[in-house]
Design a protein around this motif. Sequence first.
Motif, PDB file in Angstrom:
ATOM      1  N   GLY A   1       0.811  -1.205   0.000  1.00 46.72           N
ATOM      2  CA  GLY A   1       0.000   0.000   0.000  1.00 46.72           C
ATOM      3  C   GLY A   1       0.844   1.254   0.000  1.00 46.72           C
ATOM      4  N   GLU A   2       0.185   2.371   0.145  1.00 43.10           N
ATOM      5  CA  GLU A   2       0.855   3.670   0.178  1.00 43.10           C
ATOM      6  C   GLU A   2       0.950   4.156   1.623  1.00 43.10           C
ATOM      7  OE1 GLU A   2       2.279   5.441  -2.384  1.00 43.10           O
ATOM      8  OE2 GLU A   2       1.926   3.571  -3.426  1.00 43.10           O
ATOM      9  N   PRO A   3       1.916   5.008   1.935  1.00 46.08           N
ATOM     10  CA  PRO A   3       1.987   5.574   3.285  1.00 46.08           C
ATOM     11  C   PRO A   3       0.822   6.527   3.517  1.00 46.08           C
ATOM     12  CG  PRO A   3       3.541   6.656   1.857  1.00 46.08           C
ATOM     13  CD  PRO A   3       2.947   5.515   1.061  1.00 46.08           C
ATOM     14  N   PHE A   4       0.596   6.858   4.755  1.00 47.61           N
ATOM     15  CA  PHE A   4      -0.449   7.834   5.067  1.00 47.61           C
ATOM     16  C   PHE A   4      -0.081   9.152   4.397  1.00 47.61           C
ATOM     17  CE2 PHE A   4      -0.678   5.619   9.445  1.00 47.61           C
ATOM     18  CZ  PHE A   4      -1.369   4.566   8.909  1.00 47.61           C
ATOM     19  N   ASP A   5      -1.067   9.775   3.774  1.00 46.98           N
ATOM     20  CA  ASP A   5      -0.839  11.079   3.149  1.00 46.98           C
ATOM     21  C   ASP A   5      -0.873  12.181   4.199  1.00 46.98           C
ATOM     22  OD1 ASP A   5      -0.678  10.134   0.556  1.00 46.98           O
ATOM     23  OD2 ASP A   5      -2.833  10.252   0.226  1.00 46.98           O
ATOM     24  N   GLY A   6      -0.359  13.320   3.822  1.00 47.41           N
ATOM     25  CA  GLY A   6      -0.597  14.514   4.601  1.00 47.41           C
ATOM     26  C   GLY A   6       0.556  15.054   5.404  1.00 47.41           C
ATOM     27  N   ILE A   7       1.424  14.228   5.959  1.00 41.90           N
ATOM     28  CA  ILE A   7       2.534  14.712   6.758  1.00 41.90           C
ATOM     29  C   ILE A   7       3.721  14.881   5.813  1.00 41.90           C
ATOM     30  CG2 ILE A   7       4.024  14.339   8.732  1.00 41.90           C
ATOM     31  CD1 ILE A   7       1.093  14.535   9.491  1.00 41.90           C
ATOM     32  N   LEU A   8       3.996  16.115   5.452  1.00 46.25           N
ATOM     33  CA  LEU A   8       5.083  16.371   4.518  1.00 46.25           C
ATOM     34  C   LEU A   8       6.427  16.230   5.217  1.00 46.25           C
ATOM     35  CD1 LEU A   8       3.642  19.482   2.667  1.00 46.25           C
ATOM     36  CD2 LEU A   8       3.564  17.087   1.958  1.00 46.25           C
ATOM     37  N   LEU A   9       7.414  15.756   4.477  1.00 43.07           N
ATOM     38  CA  LEU A   9       8.769  15.612   4.983  1.00 43.07           C
ATOM     39  C   LEU A   9       9.628  16.730   4.410  1.00 43.07           C
ATOM     40  CD1 LEU A   9       9.265  11.767   4.487  1.00 43.07           C
ATOM     41  CD2 LEU A   9       8.540  12.975   6.543  1.00 43.07           C
ATOM     42  N   CYS A  10      10.568  17.220   5.216  1.00 44.08           N
ATOM     43  CA  CYS A  10      11.469  18.286   4.799  1.00 44.08           C
ATOM     44  C   CYS A  10      12.852  17.701   4.518  1.00 44.08           C
ATOM     45  CB  CYS A  10      11.570  19.343   5.899  1.00 44.08           C
ATOM     46  SG  CYS A  10      12.635  20.731   5.447  1.00 44.08           S
ATOM     47  N   ASP A  11      13.498  18.173   3.445  1.00 45.48           N
ATOM     48  CA  ASP A  11      14.812  17.634   3.072  1.00 45.48           C
ATOM     49  C   ASP A  11      15.981  18.478   3.585  1.00 45.48           C
ATOM     50  OD1 ASP A  11      14.740  19.863   1.425  1.00 45.48           O
ATOM     51  OD2 ASP A  11      15.001  18.747  -0.438  1.00 45.48           O
ATOM     52  N   GLN A  12      15.722  19.531   4.364  1.00 44.49           N
ATOM     53  CA  GLN A  12      16.797  20.391   4.852  1.00 44.49           C
ATOM     54  C   GLN A  12      17.233  19.974   6.260  1.00 44.49           C
ATOM     55  OE1 GLN A  12      18.484  22.861   3.229  1.00 44.49           O
ATOM     56  NE2 GLN A  12      17.393  22.088   1.460  1.00 44.49           N
ATOM     57  N   PRO A  13      18.522  19.665   6.446  1.00 48.88           N
ATOM     58  CA  PRO A  13      19.003  19.227   7.760  1.00 48.88           C
ATOM     59  C   PRO A  13      18.750  20.224   8.884  1.00 48.88           C
ATOM     60  CG  PRO A  13      20.675  18.857   6.089  1.00 48.88           C
ATOM     61  CD  PRO A  13      19.566  19.641   5.435  1.00 48.88           C
TER      62      PRO A  13
ATOM     63  N   LEU B   1      -3.100  14.792  12.769  1.00 52.53           N
ATOM     64  CA  LEU B   1      -1.809  15.472  12.877  1.00 52.53           C
ATOM     65  C   LEU B   1      -1.537  16.316  11.628  1.00 52.53           C
ATOM     66  CD1 LEU B   1       0.817  15.997  14.385  1.00 52.53           C
ATOM     67  CD2 LEU B   1       1.707  13.868  13.422  1.00 52.53           C
ATOM     68  N   ALA B   2      -1.838  15.767  10.450  1.00 53.52           N
ATOM     69  CA  ALA B   2      -1.645  16.515   9.205  1.00 53.52           C
ATOM     70  C   ALA B   2      -2.490  17.782   9.207  1.00 53.52           C
ATOM     71  CB  ALA B   2      -1.994  15.637   8.007  1.00 53.52           C
ATOM     72  N   ARG B   3      -3.719  17.674   9.673  1.00 54.08           N
ATOM     73  CA  ARG B   3      -4.579  18.864   9.733  1.00 54.08           C
ATOM     74  C   ARG B   3      -4.015  19.884  10.721  1.00 54.08           C
ATOM     75  NH1 ARG B   3      -9.986  15.471   9.213  1.00 54.08           N
ATOM     76  NH2 ARG B   3     -10.275  15.733   6.977  1.00 54.08           N
ATOM     77  N   ALA B   4      -3.517  19.415  11.866  1.00 57.97           N
ATOM     78  CA  ALA B   4      -2.941  20.320  12.860  1.00 57.97           C
ATOM     79  C   ALA B   4      -1.712  21.034  12.314  1.00 57.97           C
ATOM     80  CB  ALA B   4      -2.572  19.549  14.132  1.00 57.97           C
ATOM     81  N   LEU B   5      -0.944  20.349  11.462  1.00 59.40           N
ATOM     82  CA  LEU B   5       0.258  20.949  10.866  1.00 59.40           C
ATOM     83  C   LEU B   5      -0.069  21.785   9.621  1.00 59.40           C
ATOM     84  CD1 LEU B   5       2.689  17.908  11.162  1.00 59.40           C
ATOM     85  CD2 LEU B   5       2.750  20.026  12.500  1.00 59.40           C
ATOM     86  N   GLY B   6      -1.309  21.733   9.171  1.00 55.35           N
ATOM     87  CA  GLY B   6      -1.696  22.494   7.988  1.00 55.35           C
ATOM     88  C   GLY B   6      -1.286  21.839   6.692  1.00 55.35           C
ATOM     89  N   THR B   7      -1.054  20.523   6.715  1.00 54.59           N
ATOM     90  CA  THR B   7      -0.622  19.818   5.495  1.00 54.59           C
ATOM     91  C   THR B   7      -1.534  18.641   5.182  1.00 54.59           C
ATOM     92  OG1 THR B   7       0.880  18.396   6.730  1.00 54.59           O
ATOM     93  CG2 THR B   7       1.802  20.442   5.855  1.00 54.59           C
ATOM     94  N   TRP B   8      -2.817  18.768   5.484  1.00 55.62           N
ATOM     95  CA  TRP B   8      -3.729  17.647   5.272  1.00 55.62           C
ATOM     96  C   TRP B   8      -3.800  17.262   3.806  1.00 55.62           C
ATOM     97  CZ3 TRP B   8      -5.048  22.450   7.031  1.00 55.62           C
ATOM     98  CH2 TRP B   8      -5.769  23.247   6.145  1.00 55.62           C
ATOM     99  N   PRO B   9      -4.154  16.009   3.545  1.00 56.01           N
ATOM    100  CA  PRO B   9      -4.216  15.551   2.152  1.00 56.01           C
ATOM    101  C   PRO B   9      -5.256  16.339   1.360  1.00 56.01           C
ATOM    102  CG  PRO B   9      -4.368  13.704   3.675  1.00 56.01           C
ATOM    103  CD  PRO B   9      -4.461  14.965   4.482  1.00 56.01           C
ATOM    104  N   PRO B  10      -4.978  16.610   0.100  1.00 57.30           N
ATOM    105  CA  PRO B  10      -5.918  17.383  -0.713  1.00 57.30           C
ATOM    106  C   PRO B  10      -7.235  16.659  -0.913  1.00 57.30           C
ATOM    107  CG  PRO B  10      -4.063  16.651  -2.043  1.00 57.30           C
ATOM    108  CD  PRO B  10      -3.769  16.289  -0.620  1.00 57.30           C
TER     109      PRO B  10
END
Length: 100
Positions: free
Chosen positions: A56-68, A89-98
């Motif tokens: 399957g696919e991972p849970f959507d919505g929690i974006l990952l950042c590539d900057q150390p 959590l995604a909604r709380a972070l403002g990155t919920w799935p579209p």
Amino acid sequence: MPDGGRRVRDALVRAGIPEHQAPRVSQALLVDHPFWEPAGWGCPTASPLSGASPGGEPFDGILLCDQPHSPRFGIGLTQGITPEQSLALARALGTWPPNA
């Protein structure tokens, strides 16, 4: 030099940087430093630790950042939580799935 650069230069001189070197050091800190590079954000890829079911696919919505320098770099925020918790959590972070 913009006002922010002038302030940094002045602070460097007060901190002991020789006045003739302060403009170069402030340039290195404000312009040439990788901290100021724009971060790349993206959705996680499937892995056993991402919350993905086998095949399957991972849970959507929690974006990952590539900057150390980001506090969210390399952190698996959704590890060990349910899809419902991940969505909250995604909604709380403002990155919920579209599509949610």
